[in-house]
Design a protein around this motif. Structure first.
Motif, PDB file in Angstrom:
ATOM      1  N   SER A 203       0.825  -1.205   0.000  1.00 26.45           N
ATOM      2  CA  SER A 203       0.000   0.000   0.000  1.00 26.45           C
ATOM      3  C   SER A 203       0.859   1.254   0.000  1.00 26.45           C
ATOM      4  O   SER A 203       0.368   2.342   0.310  1.00 26.45           O
ATOM      5  N   THR A 267      -6.239   8.550   6.316  1.00 24.02           N
ATOM      6  CA  THR A 267      -6.531   9.069   4.988  1.00 24.02           C
ATOM      7  C   THR A 267      -5.674  10.261   4.579  1.00 24.02           C
ATOM      8  O   THR A 267      -5.257  10.348   3.409  1.00 24.02           O
ATOM      9  N   THR A 270      -2.728   9.872   2.227  1.00 27.56           N
ATOM     10  CA  THR A 270      -2.957   9.329   0.893  1.00 27.56           C
ATOM     11  C   THR A 270      -3.139  10.419  -0.157  1.00 27.56           C
ATOM     12  O   THR A 270      -3.236  10.115  -1.347  1.00 27.56           O
ATOM     13  N   PRO A 283      -5.329   4.465  -0.001  1.00 27.15           N
ATOM     14  CA  PRO A 283      -6.383   4.507   1.014  1.00 27.15           C
ATOM     15  C   PRO A 283      -6.744   3.103   1.479  1.00 27.15           C
ATOM     16  O   PRO A 283      -6.721   2.142   0.708  1.00 27.15           O
TER      17      PRO A 283
END
Length: 343
Positions: A203, A267, A270, A283
């Protein structure tokens, strides 16, 4: 809903294995129980993350050795072992041993770079050689050579009652094809492909273009394509994606609220690159399996892979992981075209 261009063939999960300093055994047992549950639910793989001088798994190879004796089918991986902390020859011995004990189910993932907080830890880790250590790709090449059976010494034969080998023992012939590189940049993706490794994406990616735009999925897609273009297997080269995914189908209202709050707190990172390394985070995906599947089908990089190792959130409770994994296996996986591998 649009279909992925590659049907989801393998679904796994990743855990960090947190524990309480006052009761570290319970945290390690929790990790092993989660891996056992993953096998019962039909997951293809279970991966553990690596942490040093923290309250998470510091010895994933040892934990996976224990897991290998409590499971029969599920593949066991590390995502990832930072090689700056390791001696490649000694690590090769440990990896081959666990691979043999598991029946050929080990999938070692590694990364390079100096150990985290190196200036503070180098006196304990490399008191005499800190300035001479190679923390680049050469360290991975050494590990690959040892795992793949290349000579580690020019001496072999019998000396008295002792018999010596010129390569790492034990040797596990298939392990060299199951070595993974955790990369988040174009350079690392190309390097992994050129050296015949598999690619672990996560991620986090590097936003290397200072002018943007900062679209996580498109950046990750460029890494996957660069990796396959450099790999001898081309489009068949293995890539696994590791986004944070939290299905809520069977969650309680209290769990849903906590999961949403967790994702909301994360968040802001991101929206733009973070820090000098310009790291861009994806996210977290929170919602019903149908909602998550729709978002994944729209994700440019997800459409390019047929393997995933969804990352479990770091700080949840054991019962939360049971709910999340159950929903993944029974709801989300089928919504993505995946079929559980169960007896």
């Amino acid at each position: 809903m649009p279909l992925t261009s590659r049907p989801l063939r393998k679904m796994g999960f990743l855990t960090i294995g947190l524990f309480d300093e006052a009761d570290p055994r319970r945290g390690h047992e929790s990790t092993l129980e989660i891996i056992e549950l993953g096998e019962r639910l039909g997951f293809d793989s279970a991966w553990v993350r690596h942490r040093h001088l923290q309250y998470g798994i510091s010895s994933p190879v040892a934990v996976l050795s224990a897991a290998s004796q409590r499971t029969r089918r599920i593949e066991l991986g590390t995502a990832v072992i930072p090689l700056g902390w390791e001696n490649p020859l000694r690590l090769a011995e440990d990896l081959a041993t666990v691979d043999l004990l598991s029946g050929g189910r080990l999938n070692p993932g590694v990364s390079v770079g100096p150990p985290m907080h190196f200036d503070q830890v180098k006196g304990a880790l490399y008191p005499d050689t800190a300035d001479a250590e190679d923390f680049g790709h050469g360290r991975v090449e050494r590990l690959l050579d040892f795992v793949r059976g290349k000579p580690a010494t020019d001496f072999s034969g019998v000396e008295g009652f002792e018999v010596f080998s010129d390569r790492v023992q034990p040797h596990s012939p298939g392990l060299g094809r199951r070595m993974w590189y955790g990369g988040g940049s174009l350079r690392s993706a190309r390097w992994a492909g050129e050296h015949g490794m598999n690619l672990l994406t996560s991620s986090v990616v590097k936003a290397e273009d200072p002018d943007g735009p900062y679209d996580f999925a498109e950046i990750q897609l460029s890494h996957i394509r660069a990796f396959r273009a450099a790999h001898p297997d081309g489009e068949a080269a293995r890539v696994s994606q590791g986004l944070v995914v939290i299905p809520t189908d069977s969650a309680t209202p209290e769990q849903r609220a906590r999961y949403t709050e967790y994702a909301d707190r994360r968040t802001p990172r991101t929206t733009e690159p973070q820090g000098p390394a310009r790291l861009l985070f994806a996210p977290d995906l929170v919602g019903t399996s149908a909602e998550i599947a729709e978002r994944l089908h729209a994700h440019a990089a997800f459409r390019e892979v047929d393997e995933v190792a969804f990352a479990l959130p770091f700080t949840f409770e054991h019962e939360d992981y049971l709910q999340i994994l159950t929903d993944m296996a029974t709801k989300l996986g089928p919504a993505l075209g995946w079929r559980a591998d169960t007896p």
